[in-house]
Write an enzyme that holds these catalytic residues in place. Structure first.
Site, mmCIF file in Angstrom:
data_model
loop_
_atom_site.group_PDB
_atom_site.id
_atom_site.type_symbol
_atom_site.label_atom_id
_atom_site.label_comp_id
_atom_site.label_asym_id
_atom_site.label_seq_id
_atom_site.Cartn_x
_atom_site.Cartn_y
_atom_site.Cartn_z
ATOM 1 N N LYS A 279 0.909 -0.756 0.101
ATOM 2 C CA LYS A 279 0.052 -0.138 0.300
ATOM 3 C C LYS A 279 0.782 1.054 -0.192
ATOM 4 O O LYS A 279 1.365 1.631 0.974
ATOM 5 C CB LYS A 279 -0.578 0.381 1.146
ATOM 6 C CG LYS A 279 -2.503 -0.463 0.428
ATOM 7 C CD LYS A 279 -3.187 0.052 2.336
ATOM 8 C CE LYS A 279 -4.811 -0.820 1.409
ATOM 9 N NZ LYS A 279 -5.960 -0.033 2.707
ATOM 10 N N GLU A 364 -18.664 -8.188 9.231
ATOM 11 C CA GLU A 364 -19.638 -8.099 9.689
ATOM 12 C C GLU A 364 -20.651 -9.037 10.532
ATOM 13 O O GLU A 364 -21.418 -8.324 11.668
ATOM 14 C CB GLU A 364 -20.926 -7.156 9.077
ATOM 15 C CG GLU A 364 -19.658 -5.853 8.395
ATOM 16 C CD GLU A 364 -18.811 -6.324 6.939
ATOM 17 O OE1 GLU A 364 -18.144 -4.872 6.562
ATOM 18 O OE2 GLU A 364 -18.882 -7.420 7.020
ATOM 19 N N ARG A 392 -25.277 -5.405 6.592
ATOM 20 C CA ARG A 392 -23.885 -7.153 6.427
ATOM 21 C C ARG A 392 -24.308 -7.990 7.181
ATOM 22 O O ARG A 392 -23.926 -9.239 6.601
ATOM 23 C CB ARG A 392 -23.216 -6.859 5.573
ATOM 24 C CG ARG A 392 -23.129 -5.065 4.770
ATOM 25 C CD ARG A 392 -20.735 -5.790 4.198
ATOM 26 N NE ARG A 392 -20.779 -6.040 2.778
ATOM 27 C CZ ARG A 392 -19.893 -7.005 2.614
ATOM 28 N NH1 ARG A 392 -18.443 -7.073 3.253
ATOM 29 N NH2 ARG A 392 -19.478 -7.975 2.002
#
Length: 638
Positions: A279, A364, A392
C-alpha cells in the site's frame, strides 16, 4: 501530461506497448494518481499498490470482453485512468463527477459495482459460469485483497468455485497485509508465515535443487519466477478448495506479473494467483503511513498531509471518548469493530483497553453474532460499525441479537449521507430496517451532547439498542463529563410556535435534521420537536402536536419509505387521529456522491429545501387565518 499516459485512451493502446514502455507507464500512472488525489481527495494508498497489477491485467487480457471484478473497489483509480476516464479524475468523487468505485453505468470496463468487500469471487464465478453456459470464450478475473478475504462470503464462493467444471476463472489475491486498518486474524498470520524469509527461502531453494536435475523444467522455473514459487511452496488451503495455486509473486514486478498472467490465461478451471503488493507503493509518505493516506482530503504532494486543528470534535471522536469513559466505569464493556478501527474511532480504546478491544476483520456477520455470544455470558459488547455495513449483518441482528433480546449496543457511524463515497456508503436505510425489528431501541442525536447521552442510554438499556449519528462534526454543543441517560421513548420541544390557530405547523425532526428545522421554524414560526427516538416513537408527543397544530411535518436523514415519518403516521393511525402530514427524507432512489451539503440541497433536505416543501404543501395554512378551525380530528375508535 506525462508522455506515455497521454496516449492511452483504452486498453488496446496499452497492448501496443513493449515491456520497457509499460515500466515507464507505471511510473507515469503512479505520479498521475498522486497528483489527481491530491487535488480532489480520495483513496490513495490502495491505488498506488495496484498500478503494476492493473497494467498487467489490461495488457494480458482482452478487456472489456474479459471481465475484471475489483474487490473492494477503492483500488480502481489506475483501472479507471487506463480505461478512458483519465480526464474524469479532475472531478473524482465530486458532485456530478466520476465515482471513486466501479459502477456499471459509468463504463463497460466496470463489470460489477463494488465498494463493500468480499463480493468479487461470487460475482466473477457467476460471470464465468454464464460464459461457459453461453459457450463464450471469456475469462473472469476477481481481484480481492487479503483483508477482504476475511469475509465469509469470499470463502463461500471459493467453496463453490472449486467444484465448478470447465470455467475460466482466475482469483488474484492482492496481498498487501492491510485493509484500511492493519490486517488481523489467523488468515493474515498464515500469509505472514508463508512469506517469512526462513520458511519461504528454504522451501524455494529446496525446490530449485530438485528441479536442477530436470534442466528443461528448471529453465522454465528460472524464466518464470512464479512457476518456481508455485512448485516449491507447500500445498495451500486454496488447493484444498480445488484451485490451482500459483505464488506468491511480486505484484510490482511486471517482468513476473505479465508472463504469469499469460500462462494462466491458457489454463482452464479455477486458478488462484497470490501477488504481494505494498500500500502506498512509490510515494514515500504513503508507504510510511498507509493508514493516514488511505482516504485523504486535498493535500500538497510535496509536503504531504498536514494535521488540521478542528474547533469541534467529530461524532466519531465523541463516540471514541465515550467508549473509553464507559469502559472505565464498567469492566464488562468490550468494543468490537469489523476492520474499522480508525474510521469508527477506536484507536484510543485499543491503546487503553487492548484486552477488551476486538477487531474481527471484514466480517460484519461474525461481529454481530460474536457480540451476541459475549452478551449471553454477561459481558456488555459495543459494536462500532458504519450504518451501511450493518446491512451486511442484518440477519444476525434479527436472529441472534433481537430475537433473544440480548444486551448489545450498536454505535452506528455515518448515518445519513456521507458525501464523496456515494450510494454504497450512505447510511440511508437504518431508520427503516431497524425500527421494524422487535425489542430494539433506536435513537438519533440532535447534537454532540445528546449523542453521548444516547450512547449511555443504549448501554444501560438491558437489551439491543442502536445510536445512529452522522459523519463529521456537530453544532459544537457543550459535553457533559457525566455518563447520563435520557428517558427512553421521549422527545422534547425545541421551539414553540406563537402562531394563531389556523396557522400552526409542527416540525417533527429526527437527529441531524433538528438544526435545519430550527432555521426553517424561524422563517415560518413553526414548532420544532426533537423526536430523539425512532423506536419507540414518542406517541404522546406526536398526539399532542397533532391536536394543537394544523399540520405536521416529519423530517429525517434516512429513507422516507418506512422511516421515522412512517412511524409517526402509524402512531396517528393507531390513535385514530387525522392530521395533515408531510413526510420528508431521503427519496426512493439511490443518492449519488458529492459534497454532503450539495447532496442535501439536491434532494430538498437543507433548510431552504425543507422550507420550500412546507410552503408548497401547506402554503394556505401559512397565510393569515380568517378564523379558527379545528386543529385535529379525532376518529371514534370503538
Amino acid at each position: 501530461m506525462p508522455q506515455l499516459l497521454s496516449t492511452i485512451n483504452d486498453p488496446s493502446d496499452l497492448r501496443r506497448l513493449d515491456r520497457a514502455q509499460l515500466q515507464q507507464l507505471a511510473v507515469e500512472l503512479r505520479a498521475f494518481v498522486v497528483e489527481s488525489v491530491a487535488r480532489t481527495g480520495g483513496h490513495l494508498s490502495s491505488n498506488l499498490g495496484t498500478v503494476e497489477l492493473t497494467i498487467a491485467l489490461h495488457s494480458v487480457f482482452n478487456t472489456p470482453h474479459d471481465r475484471i471484478v475489483w474487490d473492494v473497489g477503492h483500488q480502481t483509480y489506475p483501472h479507471k485512468i487506463l480505461t478512458g476516464r483519465r480526464e474524469g479524475m479532475a472531478m473524482l468523487r465530486q458532485f456530478g463527477g466520476m465515482s471513486g468505485f466501479p459502477r456499471r453505468v459509468e463504463s463497460q470496463y466496470d463489470t460489477f459495482g463494488t465498494a463493500h468487500s468480499s463480493t468479487s469471487i461470487s460475482a466473477a464465478l457467476g460471470m464465468a459460469v454464464a460464459a461457459r453456459n453461453q459457450k463464450v470464450d471469456r475469462h473472469s478475473i476477481a481481484v480481492i485483497g487479503d483483508s477482504a478475504l476475511t469475509g465469509g462470503m469470499a470463502f463461500e464462493a471459493l467453496n463453490n468455485a472449486g467444484v465448478t467444471d470447465n470455467i475460466r476463472l482466475l482469483v488474484i489475491l492482492n496481498d498487501n497485509d492491510m485493509s484500511i486498518s492493519p490486517a488481523v486474524g489467523s488468515l493474515n498470520r498464515y500469509f505472514a508465515r508463508l512469506m517469512s524469509g526462513k520458511f519461504y527461502s528454504t522451501a524455494k531453494q529446496a525446490g530449485k535443487n530438485v528441479l536442477r536435475n530436470l534442466p528443461p523444467v528448471f529453465e522454465l522455473a528460472r524464466r518464470f519466477e512464479s512457476h518456481a514459487k508455485g512448485m516449491v511452496v507447500p500445498a495451500t488451503m486454496f488447493e484444498e478448495f480445488g484451485f490451482n495455486y500459483i505464488g506468491p509473486i511480486d505484484g510490482h514486478d511486471l517482468e513476473a506479473l505479465i508472463p504469469t498472467l499469460q500462462n494462466l490465461k491458457e489454463l482452464r478451471g479455477p486458478q488462484f494467483l497470490h501477488v504481494v503488493t505494498r500500500k502506498g507503493q512509490g510515494y514515500k509518505l504513503a508507504e510510511a503511513d498507509p493508514v493516514l493516506y488511505h482516504g485523504p482530503g486535498k493535500f500538497d504532494p510535496a509536503e504531504g498531509i498536514k494535521a488540521s486543528a478542528s474547533a469541534r470534535a467529530t461524532y466519531t471522536q465523541i463516540f471514541g471518548d465515550w467508549l473509553c469513559d464507559q469502559a472505565r466505569a464498567d469492566v464488562r464493556l468490550v468494543g468490537i469493530t469489523p476492520a474499522m478501527r480508525e474510521g469508527s474511532g477506536l484507536v484510543r480504546f485499543e491503546r487503553e483497553y487492548p484486552e477488551r478491544y476486538f477487531d474481527v476483520g471484514i466480517a460484519e456477520q461474525h461481529a454481530v453474532t460474536f457480540a451476541a455470544g459475549l452478551a449471553c455470558e454477561g459481558m456488555k459488547p459495543v459494536v462500532a460499525i458504519y450504518s451501511t455495513f450493518l446491512q451486511r449483518g442484518y440477519d444476525q441482528l434479527i436472529h441472534d441479537v433481537a430475537l433473544q433480546n440480548l444486551d448489545v449496543t450498536f454505535a452506528l457511524d455515518r448515518g445519513g449521507l456521507v458525501g464523496a463515497d456515494g450510494a454504497t456508503h450512505h447510511g440511508a436505510f437504518d431508520h427503516s430496517f431497524l425500527r421494524c425489528i422487535p425489542n430494539i431501541v433506536v435513537m438519533a442525536p440532535a447534537d454532540e451532547c445528546e449523542c453521548r447521552q444516547m450512547l449511555t442510554t443504549a448501554y444501560q438499556h438491558p437489551g439491543p439498542a442502536a445510536v445512529r449519528y452522522p459523519r463529521g462534526t456537530g453544532m459544537g454543543a457543550a459535553l457533559q463529563a457525566e455518563l447520563t441517560t435520557l428517558p427512553i421513548g421521549r422527545g422534547e420541544i425545541r421551539r414553540e410556535s406563537g402562531a394563531a390557530v389556523g396557522r400552526r405547523v409542527a416540525i417533527l425532526a429526527f437527529g441531524s435534521m433538528v438544526a435545519p428545522s430550527l432555521t426553517v421554524a424561524e422563517a415560518l414560526d413553526a414548532t420544532v420537536a426533537n423526536m430523539r427516538f425512532i423506536k419507540p416513537i414518542d406517541r404522546d408527543l406526536v398526539a399532542r402536536l397533532a391536536r394543537t397544530h394544523d399540520a405536521l411535518v416529519c423530517v429525517e436523514e434516512s429513507a422516507v419509505v418506512g422511516g421515522a415519518g412512517s412511524a409517526c403516521a402509524e402512531a396517528l393511525a393507531d390513535l385514530g387521529i387525522e392530521a395533515p402530514l408531510l413526510l420528508l427524507g431521503l427519496p426512493d432512489r439511490f443518492v449519488d456522491h458529492g459534497d454532503t451539503a450539495k447532496l442535501l440541497a439536491s434532494i430538498g433536505l437543507d433548510a431552504a429545501g425543507i422550507e420550500a416543501s412546507i410552503r408548497a404543501r401547506f402554503g394556505a395554512l401559512l397565510q393569515p387565518a380568517e378564523g379558527a378551525r379545528p386543529t385535529a380530528r379525532i376518529k371514534s375508535v370503538a
